[in-house]
Design a protein around this motif. Structure first.
Motif, PDB file in Angstrom:
ATOM      1  N   PRO A   1       0.825  -1.215   0.000  1.00 39.26           N
ATOM      2  CA  PRO A   1       0.000   0.000   0.000  1.00 39.26           C
ATOM      3  C   PRO A   1       0.861   1.270   0.000  1.00 39.26           C
ATOM      4  O   PRO A   1       0.476   2.267  -0.609  1.00 39.26           O
ATOM      5  CB  PRO A   1      -0.812  -0.125   1.292  1.00 39.26           C
ATOM      6  N   GLU A   2       2.039   1.220   0.670  1.00 38.92           N
ATOM      7  CA  GLU A   2       2.942   2.378   0.651  1.00 38.92           C
ATOM      8  C   GLU A   2       3.310   2.724  -0.790  1.00 38.92           C
ATOM      9  O   GLU A   2       3.334   3.898  -1.181  1.00 38.92           O
ATOM     10  CB  GLU A   2       4.246   2.094   1.421  1.00 38.92           C
ATOM     11  N   ALA A   3       3.620   1.699  -1.571  1.00 44.90           N
ATOM     12  CA  ALA A   3       3.996   1.935  -2.960  1.00 44.90           C
ATOM     13  C   ALA A   3       2.828   2.520  -3.756  1.00 44.90           C
ATOM     14  O   ALA A   3       3.017   3.370  -4.630  1.00 44.90           O
ATOM     15  CB  ALA A   3       4.470   0.631  -3.602  1.00 44.90           C
ATOM     16  N   ALA A   4       1.607   2.084  -3.412  1.00 46.85           N
ATOM     17  CA  ALA A   4       0.422   2.625  -4.099  1.00 46.85           C
ATOM     18  C   ALA A   4       0.262   4.115  -3.788  1.00 46.85           C
ATOM     19  O   ALA A   4      -0.035   4.921  -4.675  1.00 46.85           O
ATOM     20  CB  ALA A   4      -0.826   1.850  -3.690  1.00 46.85           C
ATOM     21  N   VAL A   5       0.462   4.472  -2.518  1.00 39.30           N
ATOM     22  CA  VAL A   5       0.346   5.880  -2.123  1.00 39.30           C
ATOM     23  C   VAL A   5       1.429   6.725  -2.800  1.00 39.30           C
ATOM     24  O   VAL A   5       1.161   7.818  -3.310  1.00 39.30           O
ATOM     25  CB  VAL A   5       0.423   6.020  -0.573  1.00 39.30           C
TER      26      VAL A   5
END
Lengths: 472, 472
Positions: free
Chosen positions: B233-237
């Protein structure tokens, strides 16, 4: 001064300090608006430093039944931010509350106190590589709390909406002195009634805005500005439709300026020159922007060239550099200033359906003709929003006599076209009576009920927006 | 049935005709929501044909002190549109009021009755070469009045805002049966308090929306849709931040879908296949659009290629045609439907700051782990708005026991991150008590005062949003 005011002053002085309760000559700048259109008389002026002081002052006002007039940059145009003539109202100036509390470029928001100057909000966003899109002529003086209280518009509404669309959260002091803290930076929050909406555009009559969390946008990295000449307002409206169809929301501004307005700017504003060598009857200023760094100019030029081939405008220039761009904007933004060198400017601010703009201009031309050399009509503004500042220039000495007549005639034409007599400037005291017959009776009843619900003792900016008998 | 209800029924039948006052089996579809999450019992259902009939029915309800539950498409998710279990409430269905009253492509607006299905509003705009941007999973069933009453969100909020941002004018029947007609199509109108804001998102508790004038946008003529895989999810953000910086508002949707969600869709939805051959932990669906006809794909591919070189995502696909695009969207929109084949879906809808999304997902993973095979967490949704539908799939037979516990744990984590427990779905009865401790006390007081001001006898959807003791 009556006893209540004396007691209020004593307690207010104890609360915020003697230096910040001012009267006499020190109060004078707070008694007349920036444009010197309206003048009132304040009992005195209180200048709180923070929200707690505002809350304390409102509690005192409630206790002593003293009327408060919240004031930001004092650039309002409808007599909504200065005291009435009784000398019994107290101005509450938010100007000392000018701190930027947080800037979050990743979250696309910032939080500021109500007294921050709009231009400083823009700069804070820019420093974080973000855009705060609200932009208007008075941005160097107006304060964000006033922008919120009046739901300000300006030159980027077409693309980014009005102030209401940019507010994520608010802090408001209510009429009993309680603090309603709705400062969340969330884009989406459907947990109950959206209370902040009540205060946006209510001109300080339902609560005093003390801070706000505002949306930021990705900054434009390429901007293209055109100055195009057209023969008629009809052609300007058609040009808007065609441009909008091709460019969509890449258009951030689409502004109309008259020949008279251009000449006034070139004559009366230092250093201003015509963007086009020849004079033309009408001009539009189109600004396009996107977040890519290149390519917009090429695409835009192709489209504009095609529109020229189709005879949709008669001459045009592109801003080759920032200086040329600023010159175009100076003409647009300097319309009121330039014409005020010629005479008194009767300033208005009306909306009709975009398609009806040519008709409105024609009707205003027609009734203005009857005044001979006593009145010239100066329509300019946000044609893409259907919003014109239909100003009239009249001899200074006849302003008092002619202004009400011109307003009345303008408003009748706006009514006939089912428009609004205040697109962005609000109601204040200036249009309070004029809206009564123009709004549905059910709306006037509901407005009065909201006022008495939110401010039962009528201490917050009484007489502005809606006349409600006070109990006090 | 009590005597008041009998009298109301008799008079309502005289007013709108026997065929449109229904009970028993005919009333059953109005007593349970579309998702069969909640069930109530109606005294009967009234189905008015127009605004005058609605006004007449509300007057009767006021006279006989009968509670009305306004209902549109009945697709709400928070128990705000069906009657309570007493059998004393009357459902007022707007479904017969399904006429499109005006479409003005030049003025960029349309006017519709409240009972028009959202998809039909979209189609009417499309037929006029315009875009009505509100788009959400239930668009084939939900009605525009319900979208307004709940301030609906959906997949285009990032670019076009929520329902509130799309409403230019409203017609509302107030609790005394008076009709508040605010249907002007003007983009700018600052003549007093913006009363329509009161009713948007108030879930039928302050008035009944009967018609609306809605903004249209220029239609997208080129659209590019990517399906990108990321590890966390960090990479998505981070991918969102970088994409937003480059594309700005050309991004209309930026949606997160989990591995579990993709597998569920491929397993349980007919004809659905993975956009990428391999499974990956997380996916984002990015849709870009502009009004030019060509060039976006080339530019977007360059940007996406660069983001790939920078290791900002691990695999990706572009929709080569409309079928591929619809497949990507089917996976996104089918998340709740697909997982409902596995078990009972505990549906939620929360917002936090975008930067806090990974933390929220991690915390939900942590507490869900304690349930073993009894609960799986399914986060998906509008990551660009900070808004996730953090759903949980539980065994059907344990739904009643587990749902409240999961909600409570989720809400505590949302509180810790200063988020909102209802981003788009609203409050209804389902979250009415949960918001009380989460909102400032001043806000709850003001909400109650608005309710009693606008609906003093408590006849409009009582018990929804805010609990106010009725006088009746």
């Amino acid at each position: 001064m009556n006893a209540h005011l004396d007691s209020f002053r004593t307690d207010a002085t104890a609360l915020i300090g003697e230096a910040y309760v001012v009267s006499g000559a020190d109060a004078a700048p707070f008694e007349v608006d920036f444009w010197k259109q309206y003048e009132g008389k304040a009992a005195f002026v209180v200048r709180p430093a923070n929200t707690l002081e505002v809350a304390g002052l409102v509690r005192l006002a409630a206790q002593y039944r003293v009327s408060l007039v919240p004031q930001g940059g004092n650039t309002g145009l409808v007599n909504g931010g200065i005291p009435d003539g009784t000398g019994n109202e107290v101005v509450l100036s938010l100007q000392r509350m000018n701190h930027i509390l947080a800037v979050d470029p990743a979250g696309d928001y910032l939080t500021v106190e109500a007294g921050v100057i709009l231009a400083d909000v823009q700069k804070a966003a820019e420093a974080a590589d973000r855009l705060f899109p609200l932009s208007l002529g008075a941005e160097g003086s107006c304060r964000i709390g006033g922008n919120i209280a009046t739901n300000a518009g300006g030159v980027n509404v077409l693309r980014y909406g009005m102030m209401r669309d940019l507010v994520l959260g608010l802090e408001v002091v209510l009429s009993d002195g309680s603090i309603l803290n709705l400062l969340k930076p969330l884009r989406k929050d459907n947990t109950g009634y959206d209370l902040k909406q009540l205060f946006i555009g209510s001109e300080g009559t339902l609560g005093i805005v003390t801070a706000a969390t505002l949306r930021l946008a990705a900054p434009a990295r390429e901007r293209v500005t055109f100055w195009l000449a057209v023969a008629t307002p009809e052609a300007a409206v058609e040009l808007f439709r065609h441009s909008r169809g091709v460019f969509g929301d890449l258009i951030s501004s689409f502004e109309l300026i008259s020949s008279y307005g251009v000449e006034a700017a070139c004559t009366h504003l230092p250093g201003v020159r015509r963007p086009l060598a020849q004079p033309y009857p009408w001009h539009v200023l189109i600004e396009l922007a996107w977040t890519f760094t290149t390519g917009l100019r090429e695409r835009a030029e192709q489209v504009i060239a095609k529109l020229f081939e189709e005879d949709r405008f008669i001459d045009g220039a592109i801003a080759e550099n920032e200086a040329q761009r600023l010159m175009m904007w100076r003409i647009r933004e300097g319309q009121s200033e330039a014409t005020s060198k010629i005479g008194y400017v009767v300033r208005s601010d009306v909306t009709v359906a975009i398609a009806d703009i040519p008709e409105l201009i024609q009707r205003c031309d027609a009734f203005t003709a009857d005044y001979g050399s006593d009145a010239a009509v100066l329509p300019f503004g946000h044609i893409g929003d259907g919003n014109l500042h239909m100003n009239f220039v009249v001899p200074r000495e006849k302003a008092k006599e002619l202004a009400p007549r011109l307003f009345e005639q303008l408003f009748v034409e706006v009514d006939n076209l089912k428009g609004s007599i205040s697109a962005e400037h609000g109601v204040g005291r200036a249009k309070r009576d004029a809206i009564v017959s123009r709004k549905p009776p059910e709306a006037m009843v509901l407005m009065a009920r909201l006022k008495t619900t939110l401010d039962p003792d009528g201490i917050l900016n009484p007489g502005v927006v809606v006349a409600v008998p006070t109990k006090g």
